[in-house]
Design an enzyme around this catalytic site. Sequence first.
Site, PDB file in Angstrom:
ATOM      1  N   SER A  56     -15.632  59.334 -17.853  1.00  0.00           N
ATOM      2  CA  SER A  56     -15.966  59.489 -16.433  1.00  0.00           C
ATOM      3  C   SER A  56     -17.449  59.752 -16.242  1.00  0.00           C
ATOM      4  CB  SER A  56     -15.160  60.641 -15.836  1.00  0.00           C
ATOM      5  OG  SER A  56     -15.620  60.899 -14.529  1.00  0.00           O
ATOM      6  N   HIS A  88      -7.288  59.643  -3.173  1.00  0.00           N
ATOM      7  CA  HIS A  88      -8.243  59.382  -2.078  1.00  0.00           C
ATOM      8  C   HIS A  88      -7.559  59.494  -0.710  1.00  0.00           C
ATOM      9  CE1 HIS A  88     -10.912  56.759   0.408  1.00  0.00           C
ATOM     10  NE2 HIS A  88     -11.843  57.332  -0.324  1.00  0.00           N
TER      11      HIS A  88
END
Length: 378
Positions: free
Chosen positions: A323, A120
Site C-alpha cells: 500500500s 468507500h
Amino acid sequence: MTLSIESQNKLDAFWSHCVKNQYFNLGYPESADFNYTNLERFMRFSINNCGDWGEYCNYLLNSFEFEKEVMEYFATLFKIPFAESWGYITNGGTESNMFGCYLGREIFPEGTLYYSKDTHYSVAKIVKLLRIKSSVVESLPNGEVDYDDLMNKIDRDNEKHPIIFANIGTTVRGAIDDIALIQQRLQEAGFKREDYYLHADAALSGMILPFVDDPQAYSFADGIDSIGVSGHKMIGSPIPCGIVVAKKKNVDRISVEIDYISAHDKTISGSRNGHTPLMMWEAVRSHSHENWVRRIERCLNLAEYAVERFQKAGINAWRNRNSITVVFPCPSEDVWKKHCLATSGDIAHLIVTAHHLDSSQIDRLIDDVIADRQANAA
Ligand SMILES: *Cc1c(COP(=O)(O)O)cnc(C)c1O
C-alpha cells in the site's frame, strides 16, 4: 465568441492557481505526472462513446477502437480472456462499482450486499439507488473486512445468495480484503461458487497489485466476478474516469436493444466520454509493464521511507502491505489543513503517488507533524 476582459482575467487567475498547485496533492491518491498533450487537438471534437465499443455505431465521432484496446489491456491485467470479458470506461470508481453491483443484483435480485465499514462512501449511495438489500460488516483494525463478522451476518440473515463487495485497497487505510479467505469461508459454510457474486473495488490498488512481486489476490483468476479501478488515481488523468471489467455472460443479461442508436446498451450512462478512452489508451500504450513496475516501486519505497521517518520520531505510523497509503495519528487542524490531508476519526493519511519523485514534499509534512507533536507534548 470572445470573453469579456473580466471573464478572461478570471480564467487566467484559475490557470495560475492550477499551475501553482499542480502537485499539491499528498492526501488524495491522484497521480499528477501524466502528459496527454498529444491528445489536446481532439478537444475540438464532440467525441461520444454512447453504447458498446464492440458494436457498429452510426455516430462517427467515437473512440471505440481505442476503448476496445484499453479493455483488452485491462482484461489481460486482471486475468480474464478478453473474449469472455466485457467492460467499459466509466466516469470513475463509483460508476465502476455501481456497474458491478448492478450485475450482482440482476443475478441475485433478492441477494444481500455485504460491505465493510471501511468501504468507500459511494457504496451506501449505490445500494440506495439500486435498492439492494445491504448489510455493513465490521472491519479489522487494519481496515480489512472482519471475516468472522461477515460470515456471522450471512448466517444471521440466512442469506442464500450473498453479493460480496470486497475492497482491494480501502480509501483511508489502503487495506486489501483477502478474497481467497472470503471464498474459503463461504465454501466452508456450504456455498458453491455459483451461489454468490464477488465484486472487487480496486479503485486505487487495481493499478498497484498487478505490478508488485507478492500481490494479494485481486483478479478473475482469484475468483472475482467484476472489478473496478479508477483512471484518475494511480494512472492519472485530467478528467476523472474509471475502468470496469466483468464477465461477458453476466453483462449479456442486462443488455437492452435500443432502436434509436441501433445498438445494444449495457452501460449506465447514455452519452459517454469519448476523450477519456483516448487518455487511458495513451497511458497504457506509452508505459511498458516495466515502467509501471518502476513507478509503483518508487511510490512504495517512498511510503516505507515515510513510515520509518515517522516511527523514528516516535510517531505510530504504519501501512498495509503493498500500500502507498501511510496512516498516522491525526495532527492538529492547522497541520492537516496546511497540507490538504484527508482525515478520518483520529487518523490521517498521506498517499504517495507518482508525482512524488523525491521525498521533499513528504519531508515537509513529516517535519510539521513532528513539530506539532512536540508543541503539544510541551
Ligand atoms: C476513490 C475511490 C472510489 C471512488 O472512485 P471515484 O473515481 O472517486 O468515483 C471507490 N472506492 C475506493 C476504494 C476509492 O478509493
